[in-house]
Write a protein that holds these residues in place. Structure first.
Motif, short mmCIF file in Angstrom:
data_model
loop_
_atom_site.label_atom_id
_atom_site.label_comp_id
_atom_site.label_asym_id
_atom_site.label_seq_id
_atom_site.Cartn_x
_atom_site.Cartn_y
_atom_site.Cartn_z
N GLY B 175 0.82 -1.20 0.00
CA GLY B 175 0.00 0.00 0.00
C GLY B 175 0.86 1.26 0.00
O GLY B 175 0.54 2.24 -0.68
N LEU B 257 -3.98 -0.50 7.83
CA LEU B 257 -4.44 -0.91 6.50
C LEU B 257 -5.64 -0.08 6.09
O LEU B 257 -5.77 0.33 4.93
CB LEU B 257 -4.78 -2.39 6.49
CG LEU B 257 -3.58 -3.34 6.46
CD1 LEU B 257 -4.04 -4.78 6.69
CD2 LEU B 257 -2.85 -3.23 5.14
N GLY B 258 -6.51 0.21 7.06
CA GLY B 258 -7.68 1.04 6.78
C GLY B 258 -7.27 2.43 6.33
O GLY B 258 -7.80 2.96 5.34
N GLN B 260 -4.49 3.33 4.95
CA GLN B 260 -3.95 3.23 3.59
C GLN B 260 -5.07 3.08 2.57
O GLN B 260 -5.05 3.72 1.51
CB GLN B 260 -3.00 2.03 3.48
CG GLN B 260 -1.61 2.34 3.98
CD GLN B 260 -0.65 1.21 3.68
OE1 GLN B 260 -1.05 0.09 3.40
NE2 GLN B 260 0.64 1.51 3.73
N ALA B 261 -6.06 2.25 2.90
CA ALA B 261 -7.16 2.03 1.96
C ALA B 261 -7.87 3.33 1.64
O ALA B 261 -8.18 3.62 0.47
CB ALA B 261 -8.14 1.01 2.53
N LEU B 264 -5.64 5.33 -0.62
CA LEU B 264 -5.60 4.73 -1.96
C LEU B 264 -6.85 5.12 -2.74
O LEU B 264 -6.77 5.47 -3.91
CB LEU B 264 -5.50 3.20 -1.86
CG LEU B 264 -4.15 2.69 -1.38
CD1 LEU B 264 -4.15 1.17 -1.32
CD2 LEU B 264 -3.05 3.16 -2.32
N ALA B 265 -7.99 5.09 -2.05
CA ALA B 265 -9.24 5.45 -2.73
C ALA B 265 -9.21 6.91 -3.16
O ALA B 265 -9.50 7.25 -4.32
CB ALA B 265 -10.42 5.18 -1.82
#
Lengths: 328, 287, 269
Positions: B175, B257-258, B260-261, B264-265
């Motif tokens: 990520g 991770l959240g 990063q998500a 990323l979005a």
């Protein structure tokens, strides 16, 4: 069945007008003045499946703008087009699987790797089945005689060898229509000849439609069945190559370097020669092949003058266009 | 990139199959791009070695600096970091930083010289093509940098026995590199409108160095700065994986991770918009 | 550098003056990008100080160094690099110039080759570095005549050391052919090494910094020259600078002889 059809294809660009100097740049930045520049004006094209068409014109005439519209990169300002059944600018992605492109001045081969690696990539990108890809690749390698170069990094290939690989790479996925933009630019005569033969052979054996731009009259004469000439954005001429050969490409330019200086009066007078120019020891003249042969012209010189050097050339594109204008 | 989908796409199930098929095809193409990128990289061995040499040197300098700052003692901990954790943290951030190929200037170059148009006539998405190539190069470099960095730090502060920390590092690094790619791609694509993206790239790089926590873990920064960093994407590109690696336990992994998500979005959407606008400009103006 | 030129020093000074005037004029042709690039460098350096500020807010004194010392180290490093890169902007490009054959251009002209090569380019970003150095000194430096003189000496020594080291690195191209990549990395590494407090290094590393990789002579200037004037250190720094400069010039001459003999053509292909 038509491979390509265009009606009223027009492309106008907006160009910023800029004045000289810093003040000018500042002004054009604050209050830009736009100028409309028409690159392609109202062009109609029809190319049948399996045809080989040359698209000619001097630099800046609108050749590559037209190709960009036909491959879907550029949207036209007006007009419509269908290329192998698709509207290029609306269905670019679908069209991409069905056409091949070679841009003479831009390479698709990976510079530091052997051509084989790029072939592999292309096979994947065009989603070819593995066994089909392998068969097709072997076939093209044999036809294009690429065997000796396959494992040589592209940077070490000569321009001609590289161009053969380029063309083979764009034929891998069996395009129905092949766009070639200046495929012989920068190549020497022998290599040009070989490239032309290869393209012609593909056209015959697979009925690949070929749409080729060039400013080399030789490409046209030997490769194409029909010629389209574009100039200042408009279509100037659309005729079978046979007629062009008879009417326009019937002229050659001969340049002779003599052993000693001559004055224009001393030169032999041969029927069918025009525009004779003498500069020191160099004589330049145009021959109309319908009225006199090259041999005939030369025989007037041989024996009477010492000849040191000699070239026979096709007239440059600009001359051809001037000539076409003259006829209308 | 949309492809010919055939008649089955009319039904819902058919649609799902078609989408899955398109996804699989896109993946196969990306894998092919990644493979050829790695093969071409073999040509740049010297570049690789020199980069590693620089990494070794700079990590040596860092190790000396921080050892001096910590007073040589390995017992003390500053803002939750022992000397050992800090030095390994720096190995990870440096390995990530030096792993990213110069994607911004590559894209800028292609936009300027018109190669982008040539890529549009191929049936693979332009951004996906570059992403696949970027990731292949970055992954290989990252692995080698980790090895090189270990050579310096291991003898000084001991083995990287971070247990699950390694799993966290690897899962967050994908990520992180993707965030780096998206930020650089967004700026490179600005070349559609502005002549020079070097200035913007420079600013991006500097922000990443400081607010991303490359030189200094964000935990060691003053509170006001930590609060600013929390709202910016830079920490997702470096700080999160490196911190997670040295603070083993993995309790924050899901949250990281959240984060990063989300980035990323957001960044993915920005790149998509910029690219679409740029493509429209290209379609209208020829670039 | 050939010294047997007609007209002697005055002619050389006039020649250098002309070089600089032309460089400046062409840099000013693009005022906006000039300002932008110089500004970028200024900000770049400032960001490093920002990092050091964060660092010292956690660890106020490290091996006797405080934030102010590190700031002055950056002032000397950036300022020294700045003036050399302004006046002799090709000093980072010697390897490129040799290995691409650009050198022939200079060899064909009747001016001292090395000087001509060096002075033929002005780095635009370097203006930002130089101004940065001055601004930081004006901010935290000792604002007395003596302080200013000491700082000027620091700038001079730092600049000449950068020049001398890059001269050695650039000359590699005479012997091993294409060494652009190495030269670039060497520059980056040397600049990095000269911007960390030399006192954090111990033993062999420290010995290296004051011999083979003489970055220590630059990074210790804020302490040994500005903070606690140490005549031994200053003398050593001046001697080292002279030695490195001299050996660099000798190496260039030696390389030039090799270059002129044509041995390089084989190395290049």
């Amino acid at each position: 069945m038509e491979a390509l059809r265009a009606r009223g294809l027009t492309k106008a660009f907006r160009v910023k007008r800029k004045d000289q100097g810093l003040g000018g740049s500042l002004r054009s930045w604050l209050r830009p003045e736009w100028e409309e520049k028409i690159a392609v004006a109202n062009i109609d094209l029809d190319v049948g499946r399996g045809e080989t068409v040359a698209f000619l014109g001097p630099n800046g005439a609108g050749k590559s703008t037209t190709i960009k519209m036909l491959t879907g990169i550029l949207h036209p300002s007006s007009g419509e087009a269908t290329v192998v059944g698709f509207t290029p600018w609306r269905e670019r992605a679908k069209l991409a699987y069905r056409i091949g492109t070679v841009f003479g001045q831009k390479s698709q081969l990976w510079y530091h790797l052997p051509p084989l690696d790029t072939f592999e990539l292309i096979g994947r990108i065009y989603e070819m089945k593995r066994d089909d890809y392998a068969k097709r690749r072997e076939d093209l390698i044999e036809r294009f005689e690429l065997g000796p170069y396959l494992r040589t990094p592209v940077r070490k290939l000569s321009l001609g060898e590289r161009m053969r690989c380029e063309i083979a790479a764009s034929l891998l996925h069996r395009p129905e229509l092949l766009f070639l933009d200046e495929p012989t630019i920068g190549l020497d005569v022998v290599v040009k000849q070989r490239i032309r033969e290869l393209i012609r052979e593909r056209n015959r054996s697979e009925e690949t439609t070929v749409f080729l731009t060039s400013h080399d009259a030789g490409d046209v004469e030997e490769l194409c069945s029909r010629v389209l000439v574009i100039h200042h954005g408009g279509l100037l001429l659309d005729e079978p190559v046979e007629r062009i050969k008879r009417d326009v490409l019937s002229r050659k330019t001969i340049t002779i370097t003599l052993a000693a200086e001559v004055s224009p009066e001393e030169l032999p007078c041969v029927q069918g020669t025009e525009n004779v120019a003498v500069a020191g020891r160099q004589v330049r003249l145009e021959v109309d092949l319908r009225r006199a042969g090259v041999e005939e012209v030369l025989s007037g010189f041989i024996g009477r003058f010492g000849i040191e050097d000699l070239t026979v050339e096709d007239p440059p594109m600009e001359e051809i266009i001037k000539h076409i204008y003259g006829e209308r | 990139m949309d492809r010919t989908m055939g008649d089955s796409s009319r039904t819902e199930a058919g649609k799902a199959v078609a989408i899955w098929g398109a996804g699989a095809a896109a993946f196969a193409k990306s894998a092919a791009v990644a493979r050829i990128t790695l093969r071409q990289m073999m040509f740049y061995k010297t570049d690789f070695l020199l980069r590693c040499a620089f990494l070794l040197m700079i990590l040596y300098v860092f190790s000396q600096l921080w050892s001096a700052a910590y007073g040589g003692g390995e017992t003390g901990s500053v803002a939750g970091f022992t000397l050992k954790q800090l030095l390994w943290y720096l190995v990870f951030t440096e390995a990530l930083t030096l792993a990213a190929p110069p994607i911004c200037s590559r894209i800028e170059q292609e936009v300027k010289n018109g190669d982008v148009a040539m890529r549009l006539v191929r049936p693979i998405s332009y951004v996906l093509y570059h992403y696949a190539s970027f990731l292949a190069e970055a992954a290989l470099r990252f692995a080698i940098h980790l090895l090189a960095g270990s050579l310096v730090v291991w003898p000084i502060v001991g083995a990287p026995n971070f247990g699950y920390g390694w799993a966290a590092l690897l899962s967050l690094s994908l990520g992180a590199l993707t965030v780096t790619f998206l930020m650089a791609a967004a700026i490179g694509l600005c070349a559609f409108w502005i002549e020079e993206t070097r200035g913007l790239e420079f600013v991006l790089q500097k922000l990443q160095f400081t607010l991303g926590g490359m030189l200094l873990p964000i935990d060691l920064m003053p509170d006001w700065l930590q609060r600013i960093c929390a709202w910016l994407p830079f920490r997702a590109a470096m700080y999160l994986p490196a911190r997670a690696a040295v603070h083993s336990g993995g309790d924050h992994l899901l949250r990281d991770l959240g984060v990063q998500a989300v980035w990323l979005a957001v960044l993915g959407a920005i790149v998509a918009v910029i690219f679409r606008r740029g493509a429209v400009k290209l379609h209208v103006n020829g670039g | 550098m050939s010294t047997g030129d007609s007209g002697g020093l005055r002619a050389i000074a006039a020649f250098l003056g002309t070089c600089w005037k032309i460089n400046l004029a062409s840099a000013l042709e693009y005022r906006l990008s000039f300002a932008l690039l110089a500004g970028m460098m200024f900000i770049n350096n400032f960001i490093w100080l920002f990092f050091w500020n964060l660092f010292f807010s956690r660890f106020p004194i490290v091996q006797g160094w405080e934030l102010r010392d590190v700031m002055l180290m950056w002032a000397i490093g950036a300022g020294g690099f700045g003036w050399v890169n302004l006046l002799f902007g090709n000093f980072t490009r010697i390897a490129t110039i040799v290995s691409t054959g650009e050198l022939d251009l200079y060899l064909a002209q009747p001016k001292p080759v090395l000087l001509h090569v060096l002075a033929s380019r002005m780095s635009i970003t370097a203006a930002g570095d130089f101004v940065f150095g001055l601004v930081i000194f004006a901010w935290v430096g000792e604002r007395t005549l003596l302080g200013a003189l000491a700082f000027a000496l620091g700038l001079l020594l730092a600049g000449l050391l950068f020049l001398g080291v890059m001269l050695h690195v650039g000359c590699l191209a005479f012997f091993i052919g294409n060494s652009e990549g190495i030269a670039q990395q060497a520059l980056g590494s040397f600049v990095s090494l000269s911007t960390y407090p030399s006192s954090i290094f111990k033993g062999a590393a420290r010995a290296m910094l004051f011999s083979l990789i003489p970055a220590g002579f630059i990074s210790y200037l804020p302490i040994g020259l500005l903070k606690h004037f140490d005549p031994w250190f200053v003398t050593a720094a001046i001697a080292a600078t002279a030695l490195i400069g001299g050996s660099g010039i000798a190496l260039f001459r030696f390389g030039l002889k090799r270059y002129a003999s044509g041995n390089l053509i084989a190395a290049r292909s």
